[in-house]
Motif scaffolding. Sequence first.
Motif, PDB file in Angstrom:
ATOM      1  N   LEU B  87       8.268  -0.691   2.742  1.00  0.00           N
ATOM      2  CA  LEU B  87       8.424  -0.402   1.316  1.00  0.00           C
ATOM      3  C   LEU B  87       9.777   0.229   1.017  1.00  0.00           C
ATOM      4  N   LYS B  88      10.291   0.992   1.986  1.00  0.00           N
ATOM      5  CA  LYS B  88      11.575   1.653   1.761  1.00  0.00           C
ATOM      6  C   LYS B  88      12.741   0.885   2.381  1.00  0.00           C
ATOM      7  N   GLN B  89      12.436  -0.126   3.178  1.00  0.00           N
ATOM      8  CA  GLN B  89      13.509  -0.846   3.877  1.00  0.00           C
ATOM      9  C   GLN B  89      13.886  -2.157   3.199  1.00  0.00           C
ATOM     10  N   VAL B  90      12.923  -2.744   2.521  1.00  0.00           N
ATOM     11  CA  VAL B  90      13.117  -4.079   1.963  1.00  0.00           C
ATOM     12  C   VAL B  90      12.805  -4.000   0.468  1.00  0.00           C
ATOM     13  N   ASN B  91      13.557  -4.724  -0.344  1.00  0.00           N
ATOM     14  CA  ASN B  91      13.226  -4.761  -1.773  1.00  0.00           C
ATOM     15  C   ASN B  91      12.061  -5.722  -1.972  1.00  0.00           C
ATOM     16  N   VAL B  92      10.859  -5.176  -1.830  1.00  0.00           N
ATOM     17  CA  VAL B  92       9.679  -6.047  -1.890  1.00  0.00           C
ATOM     18  C   VAL B  92       9.429  -6.576  -3.299  1.00  0.00           C
ATOM     19  N   LEU B  93      10.033  -5.938  -4.306  1.00  0.00           N
ATOM     20  CA  LEU B  93       9.818  -6.385  -5.691  1.00  0.00           C
ATOM     21  C   LEU B  93      10.771  -7.504  -6.107  1.00  0.00           C
ATOM     22  N   ASP B  94      11.694  -7.866  -5.232  1.00  0.00           N
ATOM     23  CA  ASP B  94      12.718  -8.853  -5.579  1.00  0.00           C
ATOM     24  C   ASP B  94      12.107 -10.116  -6.195  1.00  0.00           C
ATOM     25  N   GLY B  95      12.491 -10.391  -7.439  1.00  0.00           N
ATOM     26  CA  GLY B  95      12.062 -11.617  -8.101  1.00  0.00           C
ATOM     27  C   GLY B  95      10.625 -11.635  -8.601  1.00  0.00           C
ATOM     28  N   LEU B  96       9.882 -10.572  -8.351  1.00  0.00           N
ATOM     29  CA  LEU B  96       8.460 -10.543  -8.751  1.00  0.00           C
ATOM     30  C   LEU B  96       8.329 -10.731 -10.261  1.00  0.00           C
ATOM     31  N   LYS B  97       7.427 -11.601 -10.668  1.00  0.00           N
ATOM     32  CA  LYS B  97       7.233 -11.855 -12.100  1.00  0.00           C
ATOM     33  C   LYS B  97       6.740 -10.599 -12.803  1.00  0.00           C
ATOM     34  N   ASP B  98       7.003 -10.505 -14.104  1.00  0.00           N
ATOM     35  CA  ASP B  98       6.550  -9.355 -14.897  1.00  0.00           C
ATOM     36  C   ASP B  98       5.064  -9.115 -14.729  1.00  0.00           C
ATOM     37  N   GLU B  99       4.305 -10.218 -14.757  1.00  0.00           N
ATOM     38  CA  GLU B  99       2.853 -10.108 -14.641  1.00  0.00           C
ATOM     39  C   GLU B  99       2.386 -10.129 -13.190  1.00  0.00           C
ATOM     40  N   GLY B 100       3.345 -10.199 -12.275  1.00  0.00           N
ATOM     41  CA  GLY B 100       3.011 -10.337 -10.860  1.00  0.00           C
ATOM     42  C   GLY B 100       2.349  -9.088 -10.289  1.00  0.00           C
ATOM     43  N   GLN B 101       1.730  -9.259  -9.125  1.00  0.00           N
ATOM     44  CA  GLN B 101       0.992  -8.171  -8.505  1.00  0.00           C
ATOM     45  C   GLN B 101       1.617  -7.736  -7.184  1.00  0.00           C
ATOM     46  N   VAL B 102       1.397  -6.465  -6.857  1.00  0.00           N
ATOM     47  CA  VAL B 102       1.814  -5.944  -5.557  1.00  0.00           C
ATOM     48  C   VAL B 102       0.558  -5.497  -4.823  1.00  0.00           C
ATOM     49  N   VAL B 103       0.383  -5.966  -3.603  1.00  0.00           N
ATOM     50  CA  VAL B 103      -0.734  -5.519  -2.772  1.00  0.00           C
ATOM     51  C   VAL B 103      -0.134  -4.981  -1.480  1.00  0.00           C
ATOM     52  N   ALA B 104      -0.343  -3.685  -1.227  1.00  0.00           N
ATOM     53  CA  ALA B 104       0.300  -3.099  -0.051  1.00  0.00           C
ATOM     54  C   ALA B 104      -0.694  -2.342   0.811  1.00  0.00           C
ATOM     55  N   ASN B 105      -0.410  -2.381   2.093  1.00  0.00           N
ATOM     56  CA  ASN B 105      -1.123  -1.534   3.036  1.00  0.00           C
ATOM     57  C   ASN B 105      -0.534  -0.138   2.890  1.00  0.00           C
ATOM     58  N   PHE B 106      -1.290   0.772   2.261  1.00  0.00           N
ATOM     59  CA  PHE B 106      -0.722   2.078   1.917  1.00  0.00           C
ATOM     60  C   PHE B 106      -1.847   3.103   1.932  1.00  0.00           C
ATOM     61  N   PRO B 107      -1.633   4.250   2.591  1.00  0.00           N
ATOM     62  CA  PRO B 107      -2.747   5.180   2.799  1.00  0.00           C
ATOM     63  C   PRO B 107      -3.080   6.080   1.611  1.00  0.00           C
ATOM     64  N   ASP B 108      -2.156   6.245   0.667  1.00  0.00           N
ATOM     65  CA  ASP B 108      -2.350   7.305  -0.336  1.00  0.00           C
ATOM     66  C   ASP B 108      -2.652   6.823  -1.753  1.00  0.00           C
ATOM     67  N   GLY B 109      -3.195   5.639  -1.905  1.00  0.00           N
ATOM     68  CA  GLY B 109      -3.629   5.194  -3.222  1.00  0.00           C
ATOM     69  C   GLY B 109      -2.517   4.598  -4.071  1.00  0.00           C
ATOM     70  N   LYS B 110      -2.955   3.938  -5.177  1.00  0.00           N
ATOM     71  CA  LYS B 110      -1.971   3.151  -5.934  1.00  0.00           C
ATOM     72  C   LYS B 110      -1.007   3.986  -6.770  1.00  0.00           C
TER      73      LYS B 110
END
Lengths: 387, 193
Positions: B87-110
């Motif tokens: 999440l901090k190394q790569v721009n995971v949001l690059d090009g993501l549509k406005d309505e697009g979704q992010v699903v991440a393996n993350f321990p501390d909630g959305k």
Amino acid sequence: MADQLVFNGDQAIAYSWKQINPDVVASYPITPQTIIVENFSEFVANGEVDTEYVCAESEHSAMSLCIGASAAGARVATATASAGLAFMWEVLWIASAMRLPIVMSVANRALSGPINIHCDHSDAMGARDTGWVQMFGENVQEAYDDSLMSFRIAEDMKVRLPVMNCIDGFITTHALEKFIPMETADVKKYIGEYKPVRPLLDLIHPTTYGPFTMNDYYFEHKYQIHEAMQAALPVVRSTLNDFGQRTGRHYDVAEGYRTEDADYVIMAMGSTAGTLRYVVDQLRAEGHKVGSVKLRLFRPFPYEDVAKLLQGKKGVAVMDRAISMGSTGPMFPEVRSALYDAKDRPKLVNYVYGLGGRDVRTDELVGVFKQLMDGSAKTMNFMGVRV
Amino acid sequence: MIVRCIPLTTIEIRWHGRGGQGVVTANELLAGAALKEGKFIKAFPEFGPERMGAPIRAFTRLSDKPIMVHSQVYTPDMVVVIDATLLKQVNVLDGLKDEGQVVANFPDGKEKLSQIIGRSKNVHAVNATKIAMEEIGRPTTNTAMLGAVVKSLNFVSLDSVLEELESKFSTKFNKEVVAKNLKAVKRAYEEVD
């Protein structure tokens, strides 16, 4: 109808060989073709085919083995890519000169250097003059379909030449897609029993293969290969037609998409042809009269088909995923030549693109159409290169 | 000029993970599940230097119509992040549509995830590492992430995914391992927020 499967291009080709059960497969693994021979060697190990499988020590040996086996009277298949095809180059000529119907899948990959594993068409273009029929498929379904049809074309008595069916390395070889195979029983019926012509192992009718010829016969041999290649064009066409009737999947040697009333057309081979159709739909929706052509058959080159599709257009861009350094892309001069005698010649430009696997974006192809339409395209252009 | 890359009936997904984390497998399972429902699919990884632990990407297209575009995915409808360190190394949001979704393996909630990536719309977190450790006994998070993806995507049914996983994994693993992975998928499906 057979089940739908999720396969990548390499798996689909290996699956076609499994259904065909060739007598001999001799090969040497090379990315991005490796999955084909890996999968197929499993079929051999599991006894699902009774093919004699030879893992050669090099591509030169692999093709030499194929030539020997084919001359002996076997139905033979192999696969390679990139440097592997380059290493076979010397013996490719011998396969065609002996009129051996070997079928080879080529997973198109760039040539070194710098070393690169990704897609372009330099490998197959380097073999364009070797007397092999060359077909280019767009996706996983076509990888499979072309593989099946290659056997029919190669073994046709009017042709009797080796056939190369090419697919884009990684883009098709390693992408999972939905695909529909033929039933194995139908494949067996379609391909039929192999009929060897003057096999070496027929000791009652001894035949000499590969003798030395001087200036007294060499030229005639080459002329005959060219004649066979010319004869292959109608055979490829009828094979495609027949396949369409059997499967409902209709192909042609050169396929126009929304070209009838188009003013501007882009032509390409392989996976790019699919992306192009999408771009054509986008621009059509905005009111632009554009179309695209997918070239399936590169050797023999279907000059008349290409001319028919492109004459009368305002502008045509030929997309080459290879470059003859110091000249242009290799497809461009063919298309120019096809149009030289045409009544209404379009403005014709060349775009070299996608070398070493540089991704082909839809917005870049839109850019090519725009340059074609506003007249800013030069005779030779590069799409996606940093200069 | 910017062109919409896909018609509305096509969904494009970009996966972020590291070599060895099973991104390719998860992608293939999703594609296989979609096929069961009659969808058209294209699933492929980006082949770079193939090293354990190096950031890798993979792409999926799912559609009701034949898929013609063979390029990589540039304007995804969903990005999936299998490894939180990316999440901090790569721009995971690059090009993501406005309505697009992010699903991440993350321990501390959305909420915390939203803060880190600087986006609050359609963000989903699931503690796939915890689920994988508890259910499978090792941090192979790809199957749990698949459960979270299916829930957020709402395009392919959970049943198809479970069926596909069972049939594909049964040829490679014993019954116990298959059952553990099925459970990881189901748990993540329930637990993704």
